[in-house]
Write a protein that holds these residues in place. Structure first.
Motif, PDB file in Angstrom:
ATOM      1  N   ARG A  19      20.202 -20.437 -85.970  1.00  0.00           N
ATOM      2  CA  ARG A  19      20.682 -21.618 -85.253  1.00  0.00           C
ATOM      3  C   ARG A  19      21.841 -22.285 -85.987  1.00  0.00           C
ATOM      4  NH1 ARG A  19      18.360 -19.224 -82.147  1.00  0.00           N
ATOM      5  NH2 ARG A  19      16.787 -19.863 -80.608  1.00  0.00           N
ATOM      6  N   ARG A  20      22.294 -21.671 -87.066  1.00  0.00           N
ATOM      7  CA  ARG A  20      23.509 -22.111 -87.760  1.00  0.00           C
ATOM      8  C   ARG A  20      24.432 -20.904 -87.838  1.00  0.00           C
ATOM      9  NH1 ARG A  20      20.511 -25.138 -92.561  1.00  0.00           N
ATOM     10  NH2 ARG A  20      22.118 -24.121 -93.827  1.00  0.00           N
ATOM     11  N   LEU A  21      25.337 -20.846 -86.881  1.00  0.00           N
ATOM     12  CA  LEU A  21      26.183 -19.666 -86.724  1.00  0.00           C
ATOM     13  C   LEU A  21      27.626 -19.952 -87.117  1.00  0.00           C
ATOM     14  CD1 LEU A  21      25.036 -18.096 -83.323  1.00  0.00           C
ATOM     15  CD2 LEU A  21      24.151 -17.694 -85.609  1.00  0.00           C
ATOM     16  N   GLY A  22      28.215 -19.016 -87.843  1.00  0.00           N
ATOM     17  CA  GLY A  22      29.639 -19.043 -88.130  1.00  0.00           C
ATOM     18  C   GLY A  22      30.326 -17.985 -87.289  1.00  0.00           C
ATOM     19  N   PHE A  23      31.541 -18.278 -86.860  1.00  0.00           N
ATOM     20  CA  PHE A  23      32.309 -17.318 -86.066  1.00  0.00           C
ATOM     21  C   PHE A  23      33.729 -17.258 -86.616  1.00  0.00           C
ATOM     22  CE2 PHE A  23      34.911 -16.072 -82.334  1.00  0.00           C
ATOM     23  CZ  PHE A  23      34.303 -14.851 -82.051  1.00  0.00           C
ATOM     24  N   ILE A  24      34.232 -16.052 -86.856  1.00  0.00           N
ATOM     25  CA  ILE A  24      35.603 -15.875 -87.343  1.00  0.00           C
ATOM     26  C   ILE A  24      36.442 -15.291 -86.218  1.00  0.00           C
ATOM     27  CG2 ILE A  24      37.089 -14.809 -89.068  1.00  0.00           C
ATOM     28  CD1 ILE A  24      34.724 -14.666 -90.947  1.00  0.00           C
ATOM     29  N   LEU A  25      37.441 -16.050 -85.808  1.00  0.00           N
ATOM     30  CA  LEU A  25      38.298 -15.640 -84.703  1.00  0.00           C
ATOM     31  C   LEU A  25      39.291 -14.581 -85.169  1.00  0.00           C
ATOM     32  CD1 LEU A  25      38.106 -19.117 -84.469  1.00  0.00           C
ATOM     33  CD2 LEU A  25      38.861 -18.392 -82.210  1.00  0.00           C
ATOM     34  N   GLY A  26      39.790 -13.803 -84.194  1.00  0.00           N
ATOM     35  CA  GLY A  26      40.802 -12.805 -84.482  1.00  0.00           C
ATOM     36  C   GLY A  26      42.203 -13.346 -84.269  1.00  0.00           C
ATOM     37  N   ASN A  27      43.156 -12.446 -84.165  1.00  0.00           N
ATOM     38  CA  ASN A  27      44.560 -12.802 -83.969  1.00  0.00           C
ATOM     39  C   ASN A  27      44.720 -13.711 -82.752  1.00  0.00           C
ATOM     40  OD1 ASN A  27      47.326 -12.808 -83.303  1.00  0.00           O
ATOM     41  ND2 ASN A  27      47.627 -10.792 -84.178  1.00  0.00           N
ATOM     42  N   PRO A  28      45.242 -14.931 -82.923  1.00  0.00           N
ATOM     43  CA  PRO A  28      45.345 -15.863 -81.797  1.00  0.00           C
ATOM     44  C   PRO A  28      46.316 -15.412 -80.714  1.00  0.00           C
ATOM     45  CG  PRO A  28      46.485 -16.734 -83.725  1.00  0.00           C
ATOM     46  CD  PRO A  28      45.738 -15.523 -84.177  1.00  0.00           C
ATOM     47  N   ASP A  29      47.140 -14.393 -80.997  1.00  0.00           N
ATOM     48  CA  ASP A  29      48.104 -13.910 -80.005  1.00  0.00           C
ATOM     49  C   ASP A  29      47.522 -12.821 -79.107  1.00  0.00           C
ATOM     50  OD1 ASP A  29      50.087 -15.605 -80.992  1.00  0.00           O
ATOM     51  OD2 ASP A  29      50.748 -14.130 -82.473  1.00  0.00           O
ATOM     52  N   GLN A  30      46.262 -12.443 -79.316  1.00  0.00           N
ATOM     53  CA  GLN A  30      45.651 -11.386 -78.520  1.00  0.00           C
ATOM     54  C   GLN A  30      44.599 -11.951 -77.577  1.00  0.00           C
ATOM     55  OE1 GLN A  30      45.419  -8.465 -82.270  1.00  0.00           O
ATOM     56  NE2 GLN A  30      44.592  -7.549 -80.415  1.00  0.00           N
ATOM     57  N   THR A  31      44.651 -11.518 -76.321  1.00  0.00           N
ATOM     58  CA  THR A  31      43.665 -11.959 -75.335  1.00  0.00           C
ATOM     59  C   THR A  31      42.259 -11.554 -75.754  1.00  0.00           C
ATOM     60  OG1 THR A  31      45.317 -11.751 -73.578  1.00  0.00           O
ATOM     61  CG2 THR A  31      43.017 -11.873 -72.898  1.00  0.00           C
ATOM     62  N   ALA A  32      42.134 -10.391 -76.393  1.00  0.00           N
ATOM     63  CA  ALA A  32      40.807  -9.929 -76.828  1.00  0.00           C
ATOM     64  C   ALA A  32      40.149 -10.940 -77.752  1.00  0.00           C
ATOM     65  CB  ALA A  32      40.920  -8.572 -77.520  1.00  0.00           C
ATOM     66  N   SER A  33      40.935 -11.610 -78.586  1.00  0.00           N
ATOM     67  CA  SER A  33      40.374 -12.619 -79.486  1.00  0.00           C
ATOM     68  C   SER A  33      39.779 -13.771 -78.699  1.00  0.00           C
ATOM     69  CB  SER A  33      41.465 -13.148 -80.432  1.00  0.00           C
ATOM     70  OG  SER A  33      41.977 -12.128 -81.248  1.00  0.00           O
ATOM     71  N   ALA A  34      40.523 -14.239 -77.703  1.00  0.00           N
ATOM     72  CA  ALA A  34      40.037 -15.341 -76.877  1.00  0.00           C
ATOM     73  C   ALA A  34      38.806 -14.929 -76.085  1.00  0.00           C
ATOM     74  CB  ALA A  34      41.148 -15.810 -75.937  1.00  0.00           C
ATOM     75  N   GLU A  35      38.773 -13.688 -75.617  1.00  0.00           N
ATOM     76  CA  GLU A  35      37.628 -13.205 -74.848  1.00  0.00           C
ATOM     77  C   GLU A  35      36.383 -13.106 -75.723  1.00  0.00           C
ATOM     78  OE1 GLU A  35      37.370 -12.171 -71.337  1.00  0.00           O
ATOM     79  OE2 GLU A  35      38.935 -13.693 -71.515  1.00  0.00           O
ATOM     80  N   ARG A  36      36.534 -12.676 -76.948  1.00  0.00           N
ATOM     81  CA  ARG A  36      35.386 -12.599 -77.856  1.00  0.00           C
ATOM     82  C   ARG A  36      34.866 -13.993 -78.190  1.00  0.00           C
ATOM     83  NH1 ARG A  36      37.763  -7.588 -81.661  1.00  0.00           N
ATOM     84  NH2 ARG A  36      38.150  -6.243 -79.835  1.00  0.00           N
ATOM     85  N   MET A  37      35.769 -14.930 -78.376  1.00  0.00           N
ATOM     86  CA  MET A  37      35.342 -16.305 -78.620  1.00  0.00           C
ATOM     87  C   MET A  37      34.620 -16.866 -77.402  1.00  0.00           C
ATOM     88  SD  MET A  37      37.594 -19.665 -79.731  1.00  0.00           S
ATOM     89  CE  MET A  37      38.543 -19.644 -78.204  1.00  0.00           C
ATOM     90  N   ALA A  38      35.128 -16.556 -76.202  1.00  0.00           N
ATOM     91  CA  ALA A  38      34.490 -17.039 -74.977  1.00  0.00           C
ATOM     92  C   ALA A  38      33.083 -16.476 -74.830  1.00  0.00           C
ATOM     93  CB  ALA A  38      35.342 -16.662 -73.765  1.00  0.00           C
ATOM     94  N   GLY A  39      32.904 -15.199 -75.178  1.00  0.00           N
ATOM     95  CA  GLY A  39      31.574 -14.601 -75.116  1.00  0.00           C
ATOM     96  C   GLY A  39      30.626 -15.240 -76.110  1.00  0.00           C
ATOM     97  N   PHE A  40      31.131 -15.536 -77.302  1.00  0.00           N
ATOM     98  CA  PHE A  40      30.336 -16.210 -78.330  1.00  0.00           C
ATOM     99  C   PHE A  40      29.838 -17.565 -77.812  1.00  0.00           C
ATOM    100  CE2 PHE A  40      30.424 -19.358 -81.826  1.00  0.00           C
ATOM    101  CZ  PHE A  40      29.445 -18.846 -82.662  1.00  0.00           C
ATOM    102  N   TYR A  41      30.732 -18.371 -77.283  1.00  0.00           N
ATOM    103  CA  TYR A  41      30.347 -19.706 -76.827  1.00  0.00           C
ATOM    104  C   TYR A  41      29.477 -19.664 -75.572  1.00  0.00           C
ATOM    105  CZ  TYR A  41      33.032 -22.448 -80.171  1.00  0.00           C
ATOM    106  OH  TYR A  41      33.477 -23.044 -81.321  1.00  0.00           O
TER     107      TYR A  41
END
Length: 347
Positions: free
Chosen positions: A186-208
Protein backbone atom coordinates in the motif's frame (compact mmCIF):
# COMPACT_ATOMS: atom_id res chain seq x y z
CA UNK A 1 1.02 -15.62 -14.79
CA UNK A 2 -1.40 -13.26 -16.55
CA UNK A 3 -1.74 -12.74 -20.28
CA UNK A 4 -3.38 -9.98 -22.23
CA UNK A 5 -6.17 -10.69 -24.66
CA UNK A 6 -4.90 -9.11 -27.88
CA UNK A 7 -5.88 -9.58 -31.51
CA UNK A 8 -4.17 -12.40 -33.37
CA UNK A 9 -1.38 -11.60 -35.82
CA UNK A 10 0.37 -13.25 -38.73
CA UNK A 11 3.16 -15.62 -37.79
CA UNK A 12 6.76 -14.43 -38.09
CA UNK A 13 9.99 -16.34 -38.55
CA UNK A 14 10.54 -16.02 -34.79
CA UNK A 15 7.25 -17.89 -34.18
CA UNK A 16 8.24 -20.63 -36.64
CA UNK A 17 11.63 -21.05 -34.98
CA UNK A 18 10.05 -21.33 -31.53
CA UNK A 19 7.53 -23.92 -32.73
CA UNK A 20 10.21 -26.03 -34.42
CA UNK A 21 12.71 -25.64 -31.57
CA UNK A 22 15.45 -24.25 -33.81
CA UNK A 23 17.08 -20.89 -34.50
CA UNK A 24 15.62 -18.34 -36.88
CA UNK A 25 18.72 -18.76 -39.05
CA UNK A 26 17.86 -22.45 -39.47
CA UNK A 27 14.34 -21.52 -40.54
CA UNK A 28 15.87 -19.09 -43.03
CA UNK A 29 18.04 -21.87 -44.49
CA UNK A 30 15.01 -24.12 -44.96
CA UNK A 31 12.92 -21.38 -46.55
CA UNK A 32 15.71 -20.49 -48.98
CA UNK A 33 16.55 -24.13 -49.80
CA UNK A 34 20.08 -23.92 -48.43
CA UNK A 35 22.21 -26.89 -47.38
CA UNK A 36 23.45 -27.68 -43.89
CA UNK A 37 20.08 -28.67 -42.43
CA UNK A 38 19.31 -32.27 -41.49
CA UNK A 39 16.26 -33.98 -42.95
CA UNK A 40 14.69 -34.26 -39.49
CA UNK A 41 15.21 -30.57 -38.75
CA UNK A 42 13.92 -29.57 -42.19
CA UNK A 43 10.78 -31.62 -41.59
CA UNK A 44 10.22 -29.98 -38.16
CA UNK A 45 10.56 -26.52 -39.70
CA UNK A 46 8.24 -27.34 -42.58
CA UNK A 47 5.64 -28.69 -40.15
CA UNK A 48 5.90 -25.51 -38.05
CA UNK A 49 5.47 -23.37 -41.18
CA UNK A 50 2.37 -25.36 -42.08
CA UNK A 51 0.91 -25.30 -38.56
CA UNK A 52 1.38 -21.53 -38.23
CA UNK A 53 0.43 -20.74 -41.84
CA UNK A 54 3.64 -18.73 -42.14
CA UNK A 55 4.11 -17.16 -45.55
CA UNK A 56 7.37 -15.42 -46.47
CA UNK A 57 6.77 -12.13 -48.23
CA UNK A 58 7.43 -13.35 -51.77
CA UNK A 59 5.80 -10.23 -53.19
CA UNK A 60 8.40 -8.09 -51.49
CA UNK A 61 11.15 -10.58 -52.30
CA UNK A 62 10.27 -10.40 -56.00
CA UNK A 63 11.35 -6.77 -55.92
CA UNK A 64 14.86 -7.96 -55.16
CA UNK A 65 15.12 -9.76 -58.48
CA UNK A 66 15.02 -6.47 -60.36
CA UNK A 67 16.26 -4.09 -57.70
CA UNK A 68 17.99 -4.73 -54.43
CA UNK A 69 15.56 -4.16 -51.59
CA UNK A 70 17.14 -2.09 -48.82
CA UNK A 71 15.52 -1.11 -45.54
CA UNK A 72 16.85 1.61 -43.27
CA UNK A 73 16.94 0.93 -39.53
CA UNK A 74 17.04 4.10 -37.44
CA UNK A 75 17.62 3.85 -33.70
CA UNK A 76 18.75 5.81 -30.67
CA UNK A 77 17.49 3.79 -27.73
CA UNK A 78 19.35 4.25 -24.45
CA UNK A 79 18.81 0.62 -23.36
CA UNK A 80 21.46 -1.70 -24.77
CA UNK A 81 19.44 -4.72 -23.61
CA UNK A 82 16.32 -3.54 -25.47
CA UNK A 83 18.28 -2.77 -28.63
CA UNK A 84 19.97 -6.16 -28.59
CA UNK A 85 16.55 -7.84 -28.67
CA UNK A 86 15.22 -5.39 -31.26
CA UNK A 87 18.13 -5.80 -33.66
CA UNK A 88 18.14 -9.58 -33.29
CA UNK A 89 14.49 -9.67 -34.35
CA UNK A 90 15.20 -7.38 -37.31
CA UNK A 91 18.29 -9.30 -38.48
CA UNK A 92 16.57 -12.68 -38.29
CA UNK A 93 13.51 -11.55 -40.23
CA UNK A 94 15.60 -9.68 -42.81
CA UNK A 95 17.77 -12.75 -43.35
CA UNK A 96 14.75 -14.94 -44.03
CA UNK A 97 13.36 -12.43 -46.52
CA UNK A 98 16.57 -11.64 -48.37
CA UNK A 99 16.56 -7.97 -47.42
CA UNK A 100 19.62 -5.77 -47.01
CA UNK A 101 19.67 -3.46 -43.99
CA UNK A 102 21.24 -0.04 -43.60
CA UNK A 103 21.66 1.15 -40.00
CA UNK A 104 21.66 4.72 -38.74
CA UNK A 105 22.24 5.46 -35.06
CA UNK A 106 21.62 8.66 -33.14
CA UNK A 107 24.19 9.59 -30.53
CA UNK A 108 23.62 10.20 -26.82
CA UNK A 109 20.02 9.00 -26.94
CA UNK A 110 19.11 11.70 -29.47
CA UNK A 111 17.78 11.25 -33.02
CA UNK A 112 20.34 11.32 -35.85
CA UNK A 113 20.97 14.72 -37.37
CA UNK A 114 18.59 16.01 -40.02
CA UNK A 115 21.41 15.80 -42.55
CA UNK A 116 22.01 12.11 -41.72
CA UNK A 117 18.29 11.33 -41.97
CA UNK A 118 18.02 13.12 -45.32
CA UNK A 119 21.07 11.26 -46.59
CA UNK A 120 19.46 7.93 -45.70
CA UNK A 121 16.17 8.94 -47.32
CA UNK A 122 18.02 9.88 -50.51
CA UNK A 123 20.17 6.73 -50.53
CA UNK A 124 17.55 4.56 -52.20
CA UNK A 125 16.10 2.74 -49.20
CA UNK A 126 12.67 1.30 -49.95
CA UNK A 127 11.42 1.96 -46.41
CA UNK A 128 12.56 2.65 -42.87
CA UNK A 129 12.00 0.89 -39.55
CA UNK A 130 12.16 3.11 -36.47
CA UNK A 131 13.10 1.84 -33.02
CA UNK A 132 11.55 3.56 -29.99
CA UNK A 133 11.51 6.45 -29.27
CA UNK A 134 12.11 7.58 -32.85
CA UNK A 135 8.70 6.42 -34.08
CA UNK A 136 7.29 9.48 -32.32
CA UNK A 137 10.13 11.92 -33.01
CA UNK A 138 8.64 14.74 -35.15
CA UNK A 139 11.89 15.62 -36.89
CA UNK A 140 12.50 12.00 -37.93
CA UNK A 141 8.96 11.47 -39.21
CA UNK A 142 9.02 14.77 -41.10
CA UNK A 143 12.17 13.91 -43.07
CA UNK A 144 10.93 10.51 -44.23
CA UNK A 145 7.43 11.76 -45.00
CA UNK A 146 8.89 14.53 -47.13
CA UNK A 147 10.92 11.91 -48.99
CA UNK A 148 7.78 9.73 -49.39
CA UNK A 149 9.60 6.91 -47.66
CA UNK A 150 7.38 4.19 -46.16
CA UNK A 151 7.79 3.96 -42.37
CA UNK A 152 7.13 1.39 -39.66
CA UNK A 153 7.76 1.97 -35.96
CA UNK A 154 8.04 -0.30 -32.91
CA UNK A 155 6.58 0.86 -29.60
CA UNK A 156 4.90 3.90 -31.15
CA UNK A 157 1.27 4.90 -31.13
CA UNK A 158 -0.77 5.83 -34.17
CA UNK A 159 0.99 8.39 -36.35
CA UNK A 160 -0.03 9.48 -39.83
CA UNK A 161 1.60 7.45 -42.63
CA UNK A 162 3.39 5.15 -40.16
CA UNK A 163 2.79 1.47 -39.39
CA UNK A 164 2.91 1.04 -35.60
CA UNK A 165 3.57 -2.25 -33.81
CA UNK A 166 3.40 -2.34 -30.01
CA UNK A 167 1.81 -3.93 -26.95
CA UNK A 168 -0.98 -2.53 -24.78
CA UNK A 169 1.25 -0.60 -22.36
CA UNK A 170 -1.63 0.69 -20.24
CA UNK A 171 -3.16 -2.73 -19.60
CA UNK A 172 0.28 -4.24 -18.95
CA UNK A 173 1.12 -1.62 -16.32
CA UNK A 174 -2.33 -1.96 -14.80
CA UNK A 175 -1.93 -5.72 -14.39
CA UNK A 176 1.53 -5.40 -12.85
CA UNK A 177 0.32 -2.75 -10.40
CA UNK A 178 -2.69 -4.89 -9.58
CA UNK A 179 -0.33 -7.74 -8.79
CA UNK A 180 1.67 -5.57 -6.36
CA UNK A 181 -1.54 -4.45 -4.66
CA UNK A 182 -2.70 -8.06 -4.40
CA UNK A 183 0.55 -8.80 -2.57
CA UNK A 184 -0.58 -6.33 0.09
CA UNK A 185 1.59 -3.35 -0.84
CA UNK A 186 0.00 0.00 0.00
CA UNK A 187 3.09 2.22 -0.28
CA UNK A 188 4.02 2.14 -3.93
CA UNK A 189 6.77 3.94 -5.82
CA UNK A 190 6.58 4.41 -9.57
CA UNK A 191 9.42 5.48 -11.89
CA UNK A 192 8.25 7.09 -15.10
CA UNK A 193 9.95 6.61 -18.45
CA UNK A 194 10.95 9.08 -21.15
CA UNK A 195 8.37 11.91 -21.01
CA UNK A 196 8.53 12.27 -24.81
CA UNK A 197 7.13 8.76 -25.41
CA UNK A 198 3.43 7.91 -25.41
CA UNK A 199 4.29 4.49 -23.96
CA UNK A 200 5.54 6.21 -20.80
CA UNK A 201 2.26 8.06 -20.35
CA UNK A 202 0.29 4.87 -21.03
CA UNK A 203 2.22 2.93 -18.41
CA UNK A 204 1.65 5.68 -15.88
CA UNK A 205 -2.07 5.70 -16.75
CA UNK A 206 -2.26 1.94 -16.18
CA UNK A 207 -0.49 2.32 -12.84
CA UNK A 208 -2.94 4.97 -11.61
CA UNK A 209 -5.97 3.04 -12.92
CA UNK A 210 -5.11 0.19 -10.56
CA UNK A 211 -4.44 2.63 -7.69
CA UNK A 212 -7.83 4.30 -8.11
CA UNK A 213 -9.59 0.94 -7.85
CA UNK A 214 -7.99 0.23 -4.49
CA UNK A 215 -7.93 3.45 -2.49
CA UNK A 216 -5.88 4.20 0.63
CA UNK A 217 -2.61 3.76 -1.25
CA UNK A 218 0.40 6.00 -0.62
CA UNK A 219 1.93 6.77 -4.03
CA UNK A 220 5.35 8.31 -4.66
CA UNK A 221 6.49 9.05 -8.22
CA UNK A 222 9.96 9.81 -9.59
CA UNK A 223 10.91 10.83 -13.10
CA UNK A 224 13.23 8.65 -15.17
CA UNK A 225 14.07 8.42 -18.87
CA UNK A 226 14.47 4.64 -19.37
CA UNK A 227 18.23 4.76 -18.60
CA UNK A 228 20.01 2.97 -15.76
CA UNK A 229 21.48 6.26 -14.54
CA UNK A 230 18.06 7.88 -14.30
CA UNK A 231 16.87 4.83 -12.39
CA UNK A 232 19.65 5.32 -9.83
CA UNK A 233 18.60 8.93 -9.22
CA UNK A 234 14.91 8.00 -9.03
CA UNK A 235 15.60 5.13 -6.62
CA UNK A 236 17.63 7.40 -4.34
CA UNK A 237 14.73 9.85 -4.29
CA UNK A 238 12.12 7.21 -3.48
CA UNK A 239 14.18 5.33 -0.91
CA UNK A 240 15.21 8.52 0.90
CA UNK A 241 11.58 9.33 1.78
CA UNK A 242 10.67 9.21 5.46
CA UNK A 243 8.02 6.60 4.63
CA UNK A 244 9.71 4.82 1.77
CA UNK A 245 7.71 2.57 -0.57
CA UNK A 246 7.47 -1.14 0.16
CA UNK A 247 7.31 -1.78 -3.60
CA UNK A 248 8.71 0.10 -6.59
CA UNK A 249 7.48 -0.43 -10.15
CA UNK A 250 9.88 0.97 -12.75
CA UNK A 251 8.81 1.65 -16.33
CA UNK A 252 11.59 -0.52 -17.75
CA UNK A 253 14.05 -3.18 -16.62
CA UNK A 254 17.12 -0.94 -16.76
CA UNK A 255 15.59 1.42 -14.19
CA UNK A 256 14.30 -1.50 -12.10
CA UNK A 257 17.83 -2.97 -12.05
CA UNK A 258 19.06 0.40 -10.79
CA UNK A 259 16.50 0.24 -7.97
CA UNK A 260 17.84 -3.17 -6.91
CA UNK A 261 21.39 -1.78 -6.95
CA UNK A 262 20.46 1.18 -4.72
CA UNK A 263 18.54 -1.12 -2.37
CA UNK A 264 21.58 -3.37 -1.98
CA UNK A 265 23.77 -0.36 -1.27
CA UNK A 266 21.33 0.67 1.45
CA UNK A 267 21.38 -2.89 2.89
CA UNK A 268 17.71 -3.42 2.05
CA UNK A 269 16.71 -6.99 1.33
CA UNK A 270 14.97 -7.51 -2.03
CA UNK A 271 12.24 -8.69 -1.86
CA UNK A 272 12.06 -9.11 1.93
CA UNK A 273 12.08 -5.36 2.63
CA UNK A 274 11.52 -3.97 -0.86
CA UNK A 275 9.65 -5.46 -3.80
CA UNK A 276 10.84 -4.37 -7.26
CA UNK A 277 9.13 -4.84 -10.63
CA UNK A 278 10.22 -3.86 -14.14
CA UNK A 279 8.98 -3.76 -17.71
CA UNK A 280 10.27 -5.36 -20.98
CA UNK A 281 11.89 -8.65 -19.82
CA UNK A 282 15.21 -7.95 -21.50
CA UNK A 283 18.48 -9.56 -20.41
CA UNK A 284 18.71 -6.86 -17.73
CA UNK A 285 15.90 -8.65 -15.88
CA UNK A 286 17.84 -11.89 -15.42
CA UNK A 287 21.46 -10.75 -15.05
CA UNK A 288 21.11 -9.50 -11.48
CA UNK A 289 20.05 -10.93 -8.14
CA UNK A 290 17.28 -11.36 -7.51
CA UNK A 291 16.02 -11.66 -11.09
CA UNK A 292 13.18 -9.25 -11.83
CA UNK A 293 9.47 -9.76 -11.89
CA UNK A 294 8.56 -7.86 -15.04
CA UNK A 295 6.21 -7.32 -17.97
CA UNK A 296 7.45 -9.29 -20.94
CA UNK A 297 6.92 -7.49 -24.19
CA UNK A 298 8.11 -9.63 -27.13
CA UNK A 299 10.70 -7.19 -28.48
CA UNK A 300 12.08 -9.57 -31.11
CA UNK A 301 8.61 -10.40 -32.38
CA UNK A 302 7.63 -6.72 -32.39
CA UNK A 303 10.63 -5.90 -34.57
CA UNK A 304 10.06 -8.85 -36.89
CA UNK A 305 6.37 -8.03 -37.24
CA UNK A 306 7.08 -4.38 -38.02
CA UNK A 307 9.60 -5.34 -40.69
CA UNK A 308 7.15 -7.82 -42.21
CA UNK A 309 4.38 -5.24 -42.39
CA UNK A 310 6.78 -2.69 -43.86
CA UNK A 311 7.77 -5.11 -46.63
CA UNK A 312 4.11 -5.89 -47.31
CA UNK A 313 3.39 -2.17 -47.67
CA UNK A 314 6.33 -1.76 -50.04
CA UNK A 315 5.10 -4.67 -52.16
CA UNK A 316 1.66 -3.03 -52.49
CA UNK A 317 2.97 0.29 -53.77
CA UNK A 318 0.86 1.38 -56.71
CA UNK A 319 -2.20 -0.38 -55.34
CA UNK A 320 -4.59 0.16 -52.47
CA UNK A 321 -2.84 -0.81 -49.24
CA UNK A 322 -4.48 -3.40 -47.01
CA UNK A 323 -1.63 -3.48 -44.52
CA UNK A 324 -2.85 -2.69 -40.97
CA UNK A 325 -1.65 0.65 -39.67
CA UNK A 326 -1.49 -0.70 -36.11
CA UNK A 327 -0.67 -4.15 -34.76
CA UNK A 328 -0.84 -4.97 -31.04
CA UNK A 329 1.00 -8.06 -29.80
CA UNK A 330 0.56 -9.93 -26.54
CA UNK A 331 2.41 -9.28 -23.31
CA UNK A 332 2.93 -11.53 -20.30
CA UNK A 333 3.55 -10.92 -16.60
CA UNK A 334 6.64 -12.86 -15.55
CA UNK A 335 7.02 -13.45 -11.82
CA UNK A 336 10.52 -13.99 -10.47
CA UNK A 337 12.22 -13.50 -7.10
CA UNK A 338 12.15 -9.69 -6.84
CA UNK A 339 8.56 -9.54 -5.54
CA UNK A 340 7.03 -10.75 -2.29
CA UNK A 341 4.09 -9.96 0.02
CA UNK A 342 4.35 -6.66 1.86
CA UNK A 343 6.26 -6.79 5.11
CA UNK A 344 3.91 -6.49 8.11
CA UNK A 345 6.04 -3.77 9.72
CA UNK A 346 8.05 -1.88 7.08
CA UNK A 347 10.51 0.76 8.27
Amino acid sequence: MARSSQPSRGATIVDVAARAGVSSMTVSRVINGRTGVSAQTRMAVEEAISDLAYTPNYAARSLVTSKELRIGIVYSNASAAFMSEFLTGVFEEASARGVRLTLLKGEGGHPPTTAALEEMAASGVSGVLLAPPLGEAPEVLRVFRAARCIQAAVGAYIAADTICVRIDDRTAAYQMTRRLLDLGHRRLGFILGNPDQTASAERMAGFYAAIRETGNVDVQVAQGDFTYMSGLAAAEQLLSASHRPTAIFASNDDMAAAVVSVAHRRHLDVPGELTVAGFDDTTAAITLWPPLTTVRQPVRALAAEALGLLLAEIAMQGGKSRVPRERILEFTLVERQSTAPACSSPS
